[in-house]
Write a protein that holds these residues in place. Sequence first.
Motif, PDB file in Angstrom:
ATOM      1  N   PHE A   1     -13.122  -4.323  19.940  1.00 22.19           N
ATOM      2  CA  PHE A   1     -12.898  -3.811  18.579  1.00 22.19           C
ATOM      3  C   PHE A   1     -13.901  -4.356  17.567  1.00 22.19           C
ATOM      4  CE2 PHE A   1     -11.342  -7.652  16.922  1.00 22.19           C
ATOM      5  CZ  PHE A   1     -10.564  -7.530  15.779  1.00 22.19           C
TER       6      PHE A   1
ATOM      7  N   LEU B   1      -4.635 -12.047  17.572  1.00 24.53           N
ATOM      8  CA  LEU B   1      -5.129 -10.709  17.251  1.00 24.53           C
ATOM      9  C   LEU B   1      -4.403  -9.635  18.061  1.00 24.53           C
ATOM     10  CD1 LEU B   1      -8.944 -11.410  16.827  1.00 24.53           C
ATOM     11  CD2 LEU B   1      -7.289 -10.833  15.042  1.00 24.53           C
TER      12      LEU B   1
ATOM     13  N   GLN C   1      -2.445  -6.393  16.471  1.00 22.92           N
ATOM     14  CA  GLN C   1      -2.617  -4.996  16.845  1.00 22.92           C
ATOM     15  C   GLN C   1      -1.285  -4.354  17.213  1.00 22.92           C
ATOM     16  OE1 GLN C   1      -4.560  -3.926  20.600  1.00 22.92           O
ATOM     17  NE2 GLN C   1      -5.729  -2.343  19.511  1.00 22.92           N
TER      18      GLN C   1
ATOM     19  N   ASP D   1      -7.271   1.334  19.200  1.00 25.84           N
ATOM     20  CA  ASP D   1      -6.137   1.906  19.923  1.00 25.84           C
ATOM     21  C   ASP D   1      -6.273   3.424  20.033  1.00 25.84           C
ATOM     22  OD1 ASP D   1      -3.197   1.921  20.890  1.00 25.84           O
ATOM     23  OD2 ASP D   1      -3.144   3.225  19.124  1.00 25.84           O
TER      24      ASP D   1
ATOM     25  N   VAL E   1       0.006  -1.010  15.309  1.00 32.55           N
ATOM     26  CA  VAL E   1       0.166   0.254  16.039  1.00 32.55           C
ATOM     27  C   VAL E   1       1.611   0.731  15.952  1.00 32.55           C
ATOM     28  CG1 VAL E   1       0.121   1.305  18.334  1.00 32.55           C
ATOM     29  CG2 VAL E   1      -1.792  -0.127  17.587  1.00 32.55           C
TER      30      VAL E   1
ATOM     31  N   LYS F   1      -9.492  -1.827  12.184  1.00 33.09           N
ATOM     32  CA  LYS F   1     -10.326  -1.790  13.382  1.00 33.09           C
ATOM     33  C   LYS F   1      -9.465  -1.763  14.644  1.00 33.09           C
ATOM     34  CE  LYS F   1     -13.645  -4.849  13.432  1.00 33.09           C
ATOM     35  NZ  LYS F   1     -14.359  -6.122  13.132  1.00 33.09           N
ATOM     36  N   SER F   2      -8.364  -2.502  14.617  1.00 33.80           N
ATOM     37  CA  SER F   2      -7.478  -2.508  15.788  1.00 33.80           C
ATOM     38  C   SER F   2      -6.777  -1.165  15.966  1.00 33.80           C
ATOM     39  CB  SER F   2      -6.450  -3.641  15.669  1.00 33.80           C
ATOM     40  OG  SER F   2      -5.392  -3.319  14.796  1.00 33.80           O
ATOM     41  N   LEU F   3      -6.443  -0.491  14.857  1.00 37.77           N
ATOM     42  CA  LEU F   3      -5.828   0.837  14.951  1.00 37.77           C
ATOM     43  C   LEU F   3      -6.816   1.870  15.484  1.00 37.77           C
ATOM     44  CD1 LEU F   3      -3.773   0.986  11.628  1.00 37.77           C
ATOM     45  CD2 LEU F   3      -2.905   0.657  13.951  1.00 37.77           C
TER      46      LEU F   3
ATOM     47  N   ASP G   1      -9.637  -6.026   9.896  1.00 39.92           N
ATOM     48  CA  ASP G   1      -9.293  -6.228  11.306  1.00 39.92           C
ATOM     49  C   ASP G   1      -8.099  -5.376  11.723  1.00 39.92           C
ATOM     50  OD1 ASP G   1     -11.370  -7.942  11.836  1.00 39.92           O
ATOM     51  OD2 ASP G   1     -10.179  -9.776  11.760  1.00 39.92           O
ATOM     52  N   VAL G   2      -7.157  -5.182  10.819  1.00 38.40           N
ATOM     53  CA  VAL G   2      -5.997  -4.345  11.130  1.00 38.40           C
ATOM     54  C   VAL G   2      -6.445  -2.908  11.407  1.00 38.40           C
ATOM     55  CG1 VAL G   2      -3.801  -3.445  10.266  1.00 38.40           C
ATOM     56  CG2 VAL G   2      -4.486  -5.796   9.736  1.00 38.40           C
TER      57      VAL G   2
ATOM     58  N   SER H   1      -8.736 -10.474  22.255  1.00 43.12           N
ATOM     59  CA  SER H   1      -7.352 -10.311  22.713  1.00 43.12           C
ATOM     60  C   SER H   1      -6.722 -11.647  23.087  1.00 43.12           C
ATOM     61  CB  SER H   1      -7.290  -9.349  23.903  1.00 43.12           C
ATOM     62  OG  SER H   1      -7.975  -9.879  25.021  1.00 43.12           O
TER      63      SER H   1
ATOM     64  N   LEU I   1      -8.928  -4.048  23.001  1.00 41.16           N
ATOM     65  CA  LEU I   1      -9.102  -4.868  21.803  1.00 41.16           C
ATOM     66  C   LEU I   1     -10.329  -5.770  21.905  1.00 41.16           C
ATOM     67  CD1 LEU I   1      -7.879  -5.688  19.058  1.00 41.16           C
ATOM     68  CD2 LEU I   1      -6.548  -7.429  20.267  1.00 41.16           C
TER      69      LEU I   1
END
Length: 238
Positions: free
Chosen positions: A173, A121, A125, A164, A129, A159-161, A156-157, A111, A170
């Motif tokens: 993640f 990052l 996220q 969330d 989101v 994984k961040s979703l 990575d996108v 984060s 984060l």
Amino acid sequence: MGTVILLRHGRSTANGSGVLAGRAPKVGLDETGRAQAEALAGRLAAIPLSGLVVSPLLRCKQTVAPLAAAQKLERVVDARLSEVDYGEWTGRAIKDLVSEPLWRVVQAHPSAAVFPGGEGLAAMQARAVEAVREHDARITAAHGDHAVWLLCSHGDVLKSLIADALGQHLDSFQRIVVDPGSISVVTYTETRPFVVKVNDNGGDLSGLVPPKPQRGKKKGKKSSDAVIGGSTGRKGRA
């Protein structure tokens, strides 16, 4: 709210090269990735998709092309779902990046990670989101709570979703694994998401389709409540 299939693009020419491709242009699918893209249309044949939203990068567009043709879907391209902007790290060898001080931050405190000349990052996220919730609201308004749609983006996108949706910070993640060509599934409701699948690489997905409202019955909002004792599975699923 609807159900979204989170698809990572198929294996690309960069995935096995040891180089951080990022947003570098003309990075397409390799032979394995093309096979994954062709197989996807059959894998999702039993799921009538209500929408298809993709990252603008070539490897994502190539991944969904056979599926879009099979289901006669228009692609909606959204730059908010693009790969992380790795800035000066783009195109560099991973073996060189691991010695950078920022590498440990990316691993242990993502984060706080901001790539030199690129983005952070946390900012990635936030944009992702925002995009998934906006598209889910749009598709649900048009097709109802039973709608299932697909979003194709990057590791990575996605994984961040998923982080969330799990209510996970984060900074954790990196514990989530999302392989090229894999599918994860999130169902959104009014007050919370439910994570249905993560990193699925095979198997029958027909059970993902929620039942349509029965005729004559008053349509209510999708429940945000969890099932006490655990889910018993959707009707018709083993």
